[in-house]
Every structure is written in structure tokens, then in C-alpha cells.
Design a protein around this motif. Structure first.
Motif, PDB file in Angstrom:
ATOM      1  N   TRP A   1       0.788  -1.298  -0.119  1.00 11.63           N
ATOM      2  CA  TRP A   1       0.017   0.184   0.229  1.00 11.63           C
ATOM      3  C   TRP A   1       0.669   1.301  -0.219  1.00 11.63           C
ATOM      4  CZ3 TRP A   1       1.844   1.826   4.064  1.00 11.63           C
ATOM      5  CH2 TRP A   1       2.323   1.569   5.150  1.00 11.63           C
TER       6      TRP A   1
ATOM      7  N   LEU B   1       6.098  -5.023   5.540  1.00  8.26           N
ATOM      8  CA  LEU B   1       5.546  -4.703   6.319  1.00  8.26           C
ATOM      9  C   LEU B   1       3.400  -4.892   6.324  1.00  8.26           C
ATOM     10  CD1 LEU B   1       7.453  -2.050   7.525  1.00  8.26           C
ATOM     11  CD2 LEU B   1       7.708  -4.565   8.548  1.00  8.26           C
TER      12      LEU B   1
ATOM     13  N   PHE C   1       0.085  -6.219   6.673  1.00  4.28           N
ATOM     14  CA  PHE C   1      -0.939  -7.255   7.658  1.00  4.28           C
ATOM     15  C   PHE C   1      -0.712  -8.392   6.922  1.00  4.28           C
ATOM     16  CE2 PHE C   1      -3.558  -2.824   8.690  1.00  4.28           C
ATOM     17  CZ  PHE C   1      -1.489  -2.480   8.977  1.00  4.28           C
TER      18      PHE C   1
ATOM     19  N   GLY D   1       2.624  -6.981  14.955  1.00  8.59           N
ATOM     20  CA  GLY D   1       2.214  -5.411  15.081  1.00  8.59           C
ATOM     21  C   GLY D   1       2.706  -4.189  15.984  1.00  8.59           C
TER      22      GLY D   1
ATOM     23  N   ILE E   1       8.281   3.824   6.083  1.00 11.82           N
ATOM     24  CA  ILE E   1       8.737   3.264   5.085  1.00 11.82           C
ATOM     25  C   ILE E   1       8.029   4.229   3.944  1.00 11.82           C
ATOM     26  CG2 ILE E   1       8.304   1.323   6.522  1.00 11.82           C
ATOM     27  CD1 ILE E   1       5.833   0.423   4.606  1.00 11.82           C
TER      28      ILE E   1
END
Lengths: 162, 197
Positions: free
Chosen positions: A51, A81, A83, A110, A127
Motif C-alpha cells: 500500500w 510490512l 498486515f 504489530g 517506510i
């Protein structure tokens, strides 16, 4: 016999679909990727997510670097990273669509406030970010790359005294 | 002579350190700002006459980490605004780079989720660099004098069900009890704030 093993190894490597190890806790990730590093190998860890637009934009440069240096002692790991529940729905489809060749692992612990400093104490947690490791040396770059040359220049700093 | 030398080294080290790290640190006083909210009104910390502190959260629409925290930010405001520690949310992103973060979409998201706090646009991106915010979400807790008392994460788990340390709530509670937050600085993964070149 040696030759046979090599052939078998290559065959498996060529035919098997790309595996995506998922680490729901930091410690096993640390053990597998940040400890007992081969002293002559340069390890490159790019922290990204499907994303994250600047991450996606710079991935081709990492892929290109990996391809160019595939016969040299470099080890590239793209650490997603995303989820945990996005591994099947986002990470794997993305890798297939973009034909990602570098190794991808998902770090889905998390509780980042407890492991960010273990990657690098200067990291704010934003990031993209990239860790380069060779022997006892560590370089950390909390930034995104707009060109392949900009990336290469940073990655190769590990072999220079700067 | 030795003392002088040590003093000199300390000054140089400090100077190097302050030039390297940007933005407010714990103990710094924050400048006033006035930004437009999704209610089309301008908002400033000075609007809160009875404030005992301010929970400034840089957040946005597009970032999954921000989205994961939306319900918790609403809950924080519902708990702490009545205690005079209001949440003020600021979207620091350039909407040209992330259209989902533009003012229209901020309004839509605020309405969908029923934000009970001001959701402000950092028009021109002048405010977030002063804070030194690098990502969303990124929290700055200020006391009544607008002095930074805590910087960092809301809690220790992206997944709400895994939270075992409520850093921000503990920090606010410390201030309410006249104490200094401990820890006063934590980290979390977030989406880097994008600025036009």
C-alpha cells in the motif's frame, strides 16, 4: 554425485513457486535474517508494503540491483510490512503481477515499538527504509529512491569508508 | 583546561546533534498554528480556553496504519476531550501525491467514521516539518503551556486486540497526575509523509 545434487537443487529452485515466509513475531525474523550473517556477503533489507506508493515506485531499482549482482555475494530481502491478513490477498498477487524475483518475507509483528530500534536506532518507523549489512557494518537509509543510481550509490557505501 | 575541553566537546556534540535531528523534542514549546478543518472552519490550540493539554495526531486517509488506529483515536478523544485534553488530528500529506488524502476525501472519511475531533489539512505542508513528524500516525502530546511531553506511538500494537501498552493514554494520565510521561518517546511503523519536490 555433487553434480546431481546441484541439478536437483536447481530444478527445485526453478520449478517451485516463490515462497513467502511470514513472521508474526520479530524474534524469528531476527534469527533468520539478522544473525549469523556470512561475513563476506552484503545483505540488503528493503522495508516496504503493497500500500506504500513510494515503496512500490522504488522496488524496480532493488530488483534491477539484485539481477545485476546475482552472481556476486549480495543477498536481497524485500521485507513487506503488510498486515498478516493481506499476505494472500495483496502481497502474493502483487509479487505475481510485478514478477518480483528478489526474496520476499512478510514481517507482521504489530508490536513495532519493540523492534524498530533493533533494525536501526535512527529509524523513525516510516517506510520505505533500507538496511544494508556486511560483517559488523550497518548502514540505514530512511528514504525513498527516485533513481537506480541513487540507490546503487547508497548500497555500495557499505564497501567504502564513509 | 580539561574542563574547558570537555565543555567545548559537549557544545560541539550538542550542536551537531541539534542540526542533525529536526523538529520538536520533548521539552520544546510548540508554535501556534491555524489550519482549516473538515468543518470548513479554522482551528487553533488557542480555541480551547480550558485545555490542560493537547493530543496532536498526524494522520491521514490513505495509510493502512492510520486507518487501523481511527477507532482508537475517536475513543481517545471521547475519553480525554472532556478531561480537557482534546485530540487535534492533522493530515500532513500533499493531496496531489495522494488524492485519497485531499480535502474532499478528508470530509468524506470524517463523516463516515464520525470523527468527534477536528481533522485539519496541513495546507502548504508548513506545520508538520516544525513538529518533525515523519509518518502517519505520529503523536505529539503537549501540556497546557504547549510544551511537548510525549512523542511517538498511540500504543504498542497495530492490531487493536494485541495492545498491552497504551503509551499515549499512560502519558496523558501522567500529565493529569502532575507527572512526566515515562516513556516520553516511542516508535511505530507508519506511512512516510510525502512532500512535492
Amino acid at each position: 554425485m555433487k553434480y546431481l545434487i546441484l541439478m536437483a537443487f536447481l530444478a527445485v529452485r526453478l520449478s517451485a513457486p516463490k515462497q513467502v515466509p511470514v513472521f508474526t513475531e520479530f524474534q524469528p525474523f531476527q534469527q533468520a535474517h539478522l544473525e549469523n550473517l556470512h561475513p563476506d556477503t552484503t545483505y540488503i533489507y528493503n522495508f516496504w508494503a503493497t500500500w506504500c506508493r513510494p515503496c512500490i515506485a522504488e522496488l524496480p531499482y532493488f530488483e534491477k540491483f539484485n539481477e545485476k549482482h546475482k552472481d556476486e555475494p549480495y543477498k536481497m530481502v524485500l521485507v513487506s510490512l503488510d498486515f498478516e491478513d493481506k499476505v494472500e490477498t495483496a502481497v502474493k498477487p502483487f509479487m505475481e503481477r510485478k514478477n518480483i524475483k528478489s526474496d520476499v518475507v512478510v514481517l507482521a509483528d504489530g508490536k513495532a515499538s519493540e523492534w524498530i530500534d533493533k533494525i536501526d536506532s535512527s529509524w523513525s518507523g516510516a517506510i520505505p527504509a533500507t538496511l544494508v549489512a556486511k560483517g559488523d557494518r550497518r548502514l540505514f537509509f530512511e528514504k525513498s529512491y527516485e533513481t537506480y543510481d541513487a540507490l546503487t550509490s547508497d548500497l555500495l557505501k557499505i564497501d567504502k569508508n564513509e | 583546561m580539561n574542563k574547558l575541553l570537555i565543555g567545548l566537546v559537549a557544545v560541539i556534540t550538542l550542536a551537531a546533534w541539534t542540526t542533525k535531528t529536526q523538529g520538536y523534542k520533548v521539552g520544546d514549546k510548540v508554535d501556534s498554528f491555524s489550519l482549516k478543518g473538515v468543518d470548513n472552519k479554522m482551528h487553533a490550540m488557542e480555541d480551547y480556553a480550558d485545555a490542560k493539554g493537547y493530543i496532536i495526531i498526524f494522520t491521514c486517509n490513505h495509510c493502512p496504519y492510520s486507518v487501523a488506529y481511527e477507532d482508537r483515536i475517536i475513543a481517545l478523544n471521547n475519553k480525554y476531550a472532556p478531561l480537557n485534553y482534546p485530540v487535534i488530528a492533522i493530515n500532513p500529506n500533499d493531496p496531489d501525491l495522494y488524492p485519497s488524502d485531499n480535502f474532499k476525501n478528508m470530509k468524506i472519511r470524517a463523516k463516515e467514521k464520525g470523527f468527534t475531533f477536528p481533522y485539519l489539512m496541513d495546507e502548504g505542508q508548513h506545520v508538520y516539518p516544525k513538529f518533525g513528524a515523519t509518518k502517519t500516525p505520529h503523536v505529539f502530546l503537549l501540556d497546557a503551556n504547549k510544551v511537548v511531553q510525549y512523542i511517538g506511538a498511540i500504543d504498542n500494537s497495530t492490531d487493536a486486540s494485541g495492545v498491552t501498552k497504551k503509551y499515549l493514554e499512560n502519558a496523558v494520565d501522567a500529565l493529569r497526575n502532575g507527572k512526566k510521561p515515562n516513556p516520553n518517546y516511542t516508535k511505530a511503523i507508519g506511512c512516510s509523509i510525502k512532500t512535492k519536490k
